[in-house]
Design a protein around this motif. Sequence first.
Motif, PDB file in Angstrom:
ATOM      1  N   ALA A  12      -1.453  29.856  36.858  1.00  0.00           N
ATOM      2  CA  ALA A  12      -2.558  29.798  35.610  1.00  0.00           C
ATOM      3  C   ALA A  12      -3.379  28.667  35.726  1.00  0.00           C
ATOM      4  CB  ALA A  12      -2.152  30.137  34.296  1.00  0.00           C
ATOM      5  N   ASP A  15      -8.991  24.457  32.872  1.00  0.00           N
ATOM      6  CA  ASP A  15      -9.884  23.400  33.193  1.00  0.00           C
ATOM      7  C   ASP A  15      -9.986  22.296  32.390  1.00  0.00           C
ATOM      8  OD1 ASP A  15     -12.691  22.113  33.790  1.00  0.00           O
ATOM      9  OD2 ASP A  15     -14.038  23.530  32.411  1.00  0.00           O
ATOM     10  N   HIS A 137     -17.411  32.229  29.836  1.00  0.00           N
ATOM     11  CA  HIS A 137     -16.229  31.917  30.210  1.00  0.00           C
ATOM     12  C   HIS A 137     -15.757  32.931  30.098  1.00  0.00           C
ATOM     13  CE1 HIS A 137     -17.285  29.778  26.114  1.00  0.00           C
ATOM     14  NE2 HIS A 137     -17.378  30.274  25.628  1.00  0.00           N
ATOM     15  N   TYR A 138     -15.801  34.264  30.002  1.00  0.00           N
ATOM     16  CA  TYR A 138     -15.399  35.243  31.183  1.00  0.00           C
ATOM     17  C   TYR A 138     -15.414  34.927  33.074  1.00  0.00           C
ATOM     18  CZ  TYR A 138     -13.720  37.880  27.138  1.00  0.00           C
ATOM     19  OH  TYR A 138     -13.359  38.464  25.939  1.00  0.00           O
ATOM     20  N   ASP A 140     -16.186  31.981  33.988  1.00  0.00           N
ATOM     21  CA  ASP A 140     -15.092  31.106  34.624  1.00  0.00           C
ATOM     22  C   ASP A 140     -13.926  31.507  34.921  1.00  0.00           C
ATOM     23  OD1 ASP A 140     -17.637  28.892  34.538  1.00  0.00           O
ATOM     24  OD2 ASP A 140     -16.914  29.081  32.364  1.00  0.00           O
ATOM     25  N   CYS A 141     -13.540  32.738  33.943  1.00  0.00           N
ATOM     26  CA  CYS A 141     -12.163  32.514  34.264  1.00  0.00           C
ATOM     27  C   CYS A 141     -11.791  33.605  35.243  1.00  0.00           C
ATOM     28  CB  CYS A 141     -11.852  33.883  33.302  1.00  0.00           C
ATOM     29  SG  CYS A 141     -11.441  33.091  31.352  1.00  0.00           S
ATOM     30  N   TYR A 144     -11.396  30.768  38.564  1.00  0.00           N
ATOM     31  CA  TYR A 144     -10.602  30.616  38.438  1.00  0.00           C
ATOM     32  C   TYR A 144      -9.142  30.935  38.796  1.00  0.00           C
ATOM     33  CZ  TYR A 144     -12.927  26.504  35.254  1.00  0.00           C
ATOM     34  OH  TYR A 144     -13.400  25.627  35.039  1.00  0.00           O
ATOM     35  N   GLY A 145      -9.268  32.853  38.440  1.00  0.00           N
ATOM     36  CA  GLY A 145      -8.057  32.956  38.945  1.00  0.00           C
ATOM     37  C   GLY A 145      -8.869  33.747  40.805  1.00  0.00           C
TER      38      GLY A 145
END
Length: 201
Positions: A12, A15, A137-138, A140-141, A144-145
């Motif tokens: 995981a 940030d 936010h999603y 960004d997720c 990052y994923g």
Amino acid sequence: TETGELIGIRLACIDHEGGLYTQPVEDLASQNGDVLRLVSGRATASQPIVLGRVDRRGVRRSEFRGLPLYSLDTTYHKDRAARMMGTAAGQRGSVQLPTNADDRLLRQLSSEAKVIPRQGKSRAPRWQVKHGFRANHYWDCLIYGLAGAMMIGLHTGALEAAAGKTADDLAKSRDRGEAVSRNYWDRAKARSKKGSYWGRK
């Protein structure tokens, strides 16, 4: 999953630029370094992912080696995410969305666009939040994923450093560094006296 199947968490990303929550985030990463990695976005970087270190807040540098920090080239990863979202469902490299995805998820995944800046010397296209879109936010997720998938070698070219190191090389280096940090931390606490820095709350 929708069928009730359990999926384990292999890695995981969180940030590091969290403002008021930076110290709790660092504490969380320190306690769960096997599955949790600190990341920080940069509009441009020398590589898609650059491994560095950051000093923990509230801990003196001489007493702790620092936490691994992965700087992400957000332009690279957002370009990649946009290509994947434009790939037809079911094809290799497409983004798989849940069948019950709500408007909030879809709106945030489309909250940014790549534009040519009107001001400044550079005319290189860059990603910006669309007018009227505040939450992303999603999005960004997703970024990052994708970066996390590269870190564990699920994508060609993951973490190839300038020196030719592979993701496994960097992982071994990180593990050695964290082991040294833990040993130094334990020795420093053993040497401390009552009422010293280590006894403070």
